[in-house]
Each structure stands twice: as C-alpha cells, then as structure tokens.
Scaffold this active site. Structure first.
Site, PDB file in Angstrom:
ATOM      1  N   PHE A  75     105.033  49.873  42.053  1.00 26.28           N
ATOM      2  CA  PHE A  75     103.594  49.623  41.967  1.00 26.28           C
ATOM      3  C   PHE A  75     102.809  50.869  42.367  1.00 26.28           C
ATOM      4  O   PHE A  75     102.982  51.396  43.465  1.00 26.28           O
ATOM      5  CB  PHE A  75     103.182  48.450  42.859  1.00 26.28           C
ATOM      6  N   ASP A 102     104.631  57.943  47.157  1.00 31.15           N
ATOM      7  CA  ASP A 102     103.441  57.084  47.180  1.00 31.15           C
ATOM      8  C   ASP A 102     103.433  56.308  48.492  1.00 31.15           C
ATOM      9  O   ASP A 102     104.175  55.344  48.658  1.00 31.15           O
ATOM     10  CB  ASP A 102     103.465  56.143  45.968  1.00 31.15           C
ATOM     11  N   LYS A 142      94.827  52.541  51.281  1.00 31.07           N
ATOM     12  CA  LYS A 142      94.875  51.355  52.148  1.00 31.07           C
ATOM     13  C   LYS A 142      94.573  51.628  53.632  1.00 31.07           C
ATOM     14  O   LYS A 142      93.419  51.588  54.029  1.00 31.07           O
ATOM     15  CB  LYS A 142      96.219  50.644  51.969  1.00 31.07           C
TER      16      LYS A 142
HETATM   17  C1  LIG Z   1      97.998  49.139  46.654  1.00 33.24           C
HETATM   18  C2  LIG Z   1      98.814  50.223  46.110  1.00 33.24           C
HETATM   19  C3  LIG Z   1      98.305  51.122  45.145  1.00 33.24           C
HETATM   20  C4  LIG Z   1      96.957  50.925  44.487  1.00 33.24           C
HETATM   21  O1  LIG Z   1      95.905  50.925  45.384  1.00 33.24           O
HETATM   22  P1  LIG Z   1      94.449  50.407  44.909  1.00 33.24           P
HETATM   23  O2  LIG Z   1      93.556  50.822  46.042  1.00 33.24           O
HETATM   24  O3  LIG Z   1      94.537  48.942  44.711  1.00 33.24           O
HETATM   25  O4  LIG Z   1      94.130  51.112  43.654  1.00 33.24           O
HETATM   26  C5  LIG Z   1      99.099  52.181  44.757  1.00 33.24           C
HETATM   27  N1  LIG Z   1     100.333  52.369  45.263  1.00 33.24           N
HETATM   28  C6  LIG Z   1     100.861  51.522  46.173  1.00 33.24           C
HETATM   29  C7  LIG Z   1     102.218  51.795  46.722  1.00 33.24           C
HETATM   30  C8  LIG Z   1     100.133  50.416  46.609  1.00 33.24           C
HETATM   31  O5  LIG Z   1     100.666  49.553  47.478  1.00 33.24           O
END
Ligand SMILES: *Cc1c(COP(=O)(O)O)cnc(C)c1O
Length: 388
Positions: A128, A213, A242
C-alpha cells in the site's frame, strides 16, 4: 440522506471529543481508541503540548508560499536529517504525495545521470502506497486499480517473501525497489532484519535505489524512529506522513545527498507542502518523539502488550492464528474473517481496524499508558471467550 459520496464504509459512530487514548461519542459512550486515525495521532487526541503549538502558531502565520523562506520548515528538516540517514527533505501534505515524490526523486536521479531508461519502480504485490493514480499502480492491487482507466506504466511487482520473484523482476530498466519495512494495510507483515539487509545489498550490487515507505511504520511507531533502523541499513529515499503531523496533515520525503542532486529549482513543488502551521506542529511532535526515553518506552510497553496478546492466543488457539508486529504497530491474525471480531470489540468500547489477511490492526497512541493496554487486553480476552 448524506451528501457525501459513498466511497467509505463508515461506522455509525461520531465523536464529540477526544483526549489521549480515548474518544467520546455523540451518544455519550467512551471508547478506547486503538486506531488513532490509523497511526496518525502519535501523541493521542487533543494533546496539550500540540494544542499549544497549534494555537501559538495560529496567531502568528498559517500559510505563506514556498516562494519564501519558512524558518520552522528549515528547523524541522534540519532535525529530521540530523537524526537520520537523510541529508535533505521536501515537505508534502499526505502519504500518497510523499510516495509519489519518492518515485519522482528516484527517476530524476537516473535521468540526471544520463540513464533515463532506468525509470521502473519495483514494488511488493498488494502493498500500500496511497490512492493517487501512480500510487495505486505502485501497490499493484487489482481492487484499488480496477475501473480507473489505463494502467500507469513504470511499475513492476514481486511477491512478498519470494526472493526468486524479486531477483527475476529486476531489469536494466529498474530504478528503485520500494518496500514498506512493515506492511500496514497489507496485514502487519514485518520484513525480517536480514531481508532488509539483503535488499540493501542487492540494490548496491545492481546500482539501484532503495525506497522505504515509512508512512505508517515510521516516526516511532515501530519502537525506533524508523522501522528500517532495526536492520542497520540506510535507504536512499524515505517517504513519511501519518505520525509526523500528530493529526495535522503533513508528509515529507527524506533523501540522501546523492539522489537529492536531481531536485533542482522548479523540478517539484507543492502549494501547501511545508506551510508554517504544519511545520510548527511537526516540530512539536518531534520534541516528544525524538527523546531516547520516549522510544525506549514504546519498546518496553510493546513487549508487555505482545506478551499479553500471546497469552490470549495460547488460551484461544482456535480463534487467533498469530500475533505480529513491532512497537505499537500490532496485528492479531484470526483464522477467519475479522470483521465480526472488530464489531464485538467495538461493542465492548475498544476501537480497532482491519488489515489484509484476516488481521485486526491495533494502533494505540505512542504515549499509551500501561493501564490502558490492560483495559484493551481485558476486552480482547472477553471477546475471545464469548466468540463463536
Ligand atoms: C497510509 C499510507 C500511505 C498513504 O497515505 P495518505 O496520507 O492516505 O495518502 C502510503 N503508504 C503507506 C505505507 C501508508 O500506510
């Protein structure tokens, strides 16, 4: 009837206020919130220190364009680089923006090295990286990409844990491998230390870049500032979001000197990214999280929490398959669909959220108290006992 489009499956609860680990619903019910906006409210709800920073800055200046110097942003970038692998930072507003910028930085690096053919990004299948057009194709999930038009080219995928599939997928066109050190949405799957070490080595051999990421697992969530630190490696590019804003929308890309050379004036920009209000709050979050003791305490309380959860698993081996995760990014994997279990936890006033693979995701604030962990343990045990 709601005027909001129907793209979320919303629970029928709304909240009047929050404080620390707790949320208070408009119906007067007090919930233990172990979602925290999906790993966003790193210091819990309505944290006094963050409130002060927000209100203080709100009376000075909220937003100015990146056409000007922004001292709070200089300071936040300086602190992020001083304490990590990184030499440079670019601020964004969200996770998807950050992962997309990470991809741009990787591609631009090879473009400036006169190797523009090296532009493909190799990602984990069903990982993700966000919901923008490029990010959904980076994730390689059929569910997320279906119906959204032509495939965005430039992404290849390998199967999590399958080293042959990984090696086979690297070509002359590969620019970077992008992984989440702990797959969040993908089901709290931790990439083992030796695997991340191997990935770094592989990237060095093939002269390609490593992107970690850390949007979900970063900023203390794993018990270290970054989850990749457990393996002792240094990635080239790290998108974050986040947790760094503590509830305020804030994202960023951290990068080393080598790859930053491509990002010359005009190559990237963001209207809101790095505005004074976000920067002030980011600095306040770091004031708390960058303390050694703060991170040590996450590790300590995590050990206790995981231990207690494993006791429940041992008492209910027919319901719980595995307890996994690092720090306060924890997954309870069930043998069956987890939705019913999550609903029952909610009825008992504990809020959790699902991840792939029948996993219940547990994301307390990073300053959670032991007594609050104990409340959750009691509820999870009770639900296991009544579960049929
Ligand atoms: C939540 C998340 C994203 C995307 O973040 P948004 O602020 O919703 O665009 C990207 N990578 C990872 C690993 C995530 O958990």
């Amino acid at each position: 009837m709601s005027s909001l489009a129907n793209n979320y499956r919303r629970r029928k609860i709304s909240f009047r206020k929050g404080k620390g680990s707790f949320l208070y619903s408009t119906k007067g019910i007090k919930y233990l919130d172990f979602i925290q906006g999906i790993a966003v409210n790193s210091l819990g709800h309505s944290n006094n220190y963050l409130n002060k920073a927000l209100h203080g800055q709100s009376k000075k200046v909220w937003h100015v364009s990146n056409a000007f110097e922004i001292p709070e942003g200089e300071r936040l970038a300086k602190r992020l680089t001083k304490n990590t692998f990184a030499d440079y930072v670019i601020f964004q507003n969200s996770g998807a923006e950050a992962t997309e910028l990470a991809i741009k930085v990787a591609r631009k690096f090879f473009y400036t090295k006169k190797k523009p053919h090296k532009n493909r990004i190799l990602c984990v299948k069903n990982s993700f990286h966000g919901r923008t057009l490029a990010a959904i194709h980076a994730s390689g999930s059929k569910k997320m990409t279906e119906g959204f038009g032509p495939k965005i080219p430039g992404f290849d995928h390998f199967i999590f844990g399958n080293h042959r599939s990984l090696r086979k997928s690297i070509t002359k066109k590969t620019a970077a491998i992008m992984v989440e050190p702990i797959l969040g949405e993908g089901g709290i799957k931790v990439i083992p230390k030796w695997c991340l070490k191997g990935l770094r080595k592989l990237c060095d051999q093939k002269k390609i870049l490593l992107i970690c990421d850390e949007v979900q697992c970063g900023i203390g969530r794993s018990g270290k500032f970054f989850a990749f630190e457990y393996s002792g490696i240094k990635p080239d590019i790290v998108p974050i979001a986040k947790g760094i804003g503590g509830g305020f929308p804030l994202g960023a890309v951290l990068m080393n000197k080598k790859v930053a050379t491509g990002m010359t004036p005009g190559t990237h920009g963001s209207t809101f990214g790095g505005n004074p209000l976000a920067m002030r709050i980011g600095n306040a979050v770091l004031d708390k999280i960058m303390k050694k003791k703060f991170l040590k305490n996450i590790q300590k309380i995590s050990k206790y929490f995981l231990n207690e959860l494993n006791k429940i698993k041992n008492d209910h081996p027919d319901i719980i398959k595995e307890i996994r995760g690092l720090g306060l990014l924890i997954g309870i994997q069930l043998f069956n669909d987890q939705a019913k279990f999550i609903k029952k936890l909610e009825k008992n006033k504990l809020l959790t959220i699902k991840a792939a693979d029948n996993v219940i995701r547990i994301l307390p604030p990073l300053n959670v108290k032991k007594a609050e962990i104990d409340i959750s343990i009691k509820i999870i045990r009770k639900v296991c006992k009544e579960y049929k």
